[in-house]
Design an enzyme around this catalytic site. Structure first.
Site, mmCIF file in Angstrom:
data_model
loop_
_atom_site.group_PDB
_atom_site.id
_atom_site.type_symbol
_atom_site.label_atom_id
_atom_site.label_comp_id
_atom_site.label_asym_id
_atom_site.label_seq_id
_atom_site.Cartn_x
_atom_site.Cartn_y
_atom_site.Cartn_z
ATOM 1 N N SER A 1 40.747 51.351 26.527
ATOM 2 C CA SER A 1 40.785 52.647 27.575
ATOM 3 C C SER A 1 40.457 51.851 28.940
ATOM 4 C CB SER A 1 39.883 53.818 27.100
ATOM 5 O OG SER A 1 40.459 54.511 26.253
HETATM 6 N N1 SAH Z 1 37.705 52.780 21.492
HETATM 7 C C1 SAH Z 1 38.402 51.454 21.627
HETATM 8 C C2 SAH Z 1 39.836 51.805 21.988
HETATM 9 C C3 SAH Z 1 40.769 52.143 20.763
HETATM 10 S S1 SAH Z 1 42.489 52.415 20.724
HETATM 11 C C4 SAH Z 1 38.021 50.411 22.384
HETATM 12 O O1 SAH Z 1 36.952 50.561 23.070
HETATM 13 O O2 SAH Z 1 38.729 49.365 22.209
HETATM 14 C C5 SAH Z 1 42.454 53.333 19.557
HETATM 15 C C6 SAH Z 1 42.190 52.545 18.300
HETATM 16 O O3 SAH Z 1 42.337 53.646 17.117
HETATM 17 C C7 SAH Z 1 43.151 51.522 17.706
HETATM 18 O O4 SAH Z 1 42.238 50.544 17.581
HETATM 19 C C8 SAH Z 1 43.942 51.881 16.389
HETATM 20 O O5 SAH Z 1 44.011 50.973 15.719
HETATM 21 C C9 SAH Z 1 43.074 52.998 16.087
HETATM 22 N N2 SAH Z 1 43.448 53.970 15.019
HETATM 23 C C10 SAH Z 1 44.646 54.751 15.102
HETATM 24 N N3 SAH Z 1 44.970 55.600 14.117
HETATM 25 C C11 SAH Z 1 43.812 55.528 13.482
HETATM 26 C C12 SAH Z 1 42.900 56.167 12.390
HETATM 27 N N4 SAH Z 1 43.905 56.959 11.630
HETATM 28 N N5 SAH Z 1 41.925 55.787 12.032
HETATM 29 C C13 SAH Z 1 41.108 54.789 12.651
HETATM 30 N N6 SAH Z 1 41.491 54.219 13.587
HETATM 31 C C14 SAH Z 1 42.806 54.681 14.069
#
Ligand code: SAH
Length: 211
Positions: free
Chosen positions: A67
């Protein structure tokens, strides 16, 4: 030109906090301190390191994004943390949001669907000396029942509706910070009180979908 370490990037980091975070109204001192110290450039992939402090989301591999710094700060402030807080994060990604939460709380448990991203986040967190984050690979919609209840749950991928397990795992005074929606998303703060669940929309956002 800036060096590739936490020290070398401190002018960029300070400018990011002043121009993107403080200027937009974030005031929680713990959040500002975390954003001023955590080396965001270490969490993003090498190819986009020069853009680590841009006012924008960045690609982190596997089609996922980290983000925009302001959204990380806003979600952390909305979580209302204290040094005693126990926090659940859904969507570890590169680990940066988890690191910011961990700097403002006692411990963070973070769930990621993609094993490769979780493994890379574990290496980065260890290399910057952050020890109060525990990672798990799995479906975040199920939360982390063994460690519940949580003082705050921060979801960084957007489902269409709030997963019931996450609602159940918020403590009595706890908060769930969650983007909801498909094409159009809003960031919500969800609380559970005597009169049931209440939610407040904070602002329109764009997260990758919760899968
Ligand atoms: N907080 C993160 C941003 C993450 S982007 C940071 O600081 O980098 C969102 C993330 O959610 C991605 O890595 C994606 O793989 C994960 N994601 C998507 N669906 C998910 C699920 N059902 N359970 C766990 N993670 C998931």
């Amino acid at each position: 030109m800036a060096g590739f370490d936490g020290v070398g990037w401190s002018p960029e980091r300070a400018r990011m906090v002043d121009e993107q975070i403080v200027a937009r109204g974030i005031t929680d001192p713990a959040v500002l301190r975390a954003m001023r110290t955590i080396p965001r450039e270490r969490f993003v992939p090498e190819e986009v390191r020069e853009q680590a402090y841009d006012d924008a989301p960045l690609a982190i591999g596997r089609g996922q994004t980290i983000s925009q710094p302001y959204i990380v700060a806003l979600m952390t402030e909305l979580a209302g943390l204290s040094p005693a807080s126990r926090v659940l994060e859904i969507g570890t990604g590169c680990g940066y949001q988890g690191a910011v939460l961990a700097a403002c709380a006692a411990h963070v448990w973070s769930v990621e669907l993609e094993a490769e991203l979780s493994a890379r986040a574990a290496r980065t967190l260890a290399s910057v000396g952050i020890a109060n984050v525990t990672l798990r690979v799995g479906d975040g919609a199920l939360g982390w029942p063994e460690e519940a209840p949580f003082d705050a749950i921060v979801v960084t991928a957007a489902p269409v509706a709030t997963p019931p397990a996450l609602l159940e795992q918020i403590g009595p005074e706890g908060r769930l910070i969650i983007p909801l929606g498909a094409a159009a998303q809003e960031l919500y703060v969800v609380t559970r009180g005597a009169s049931g669940v209440s939610r407040r929309a904070v602002l329109p956002v764009r997260f990758v979908p919760l899968r």
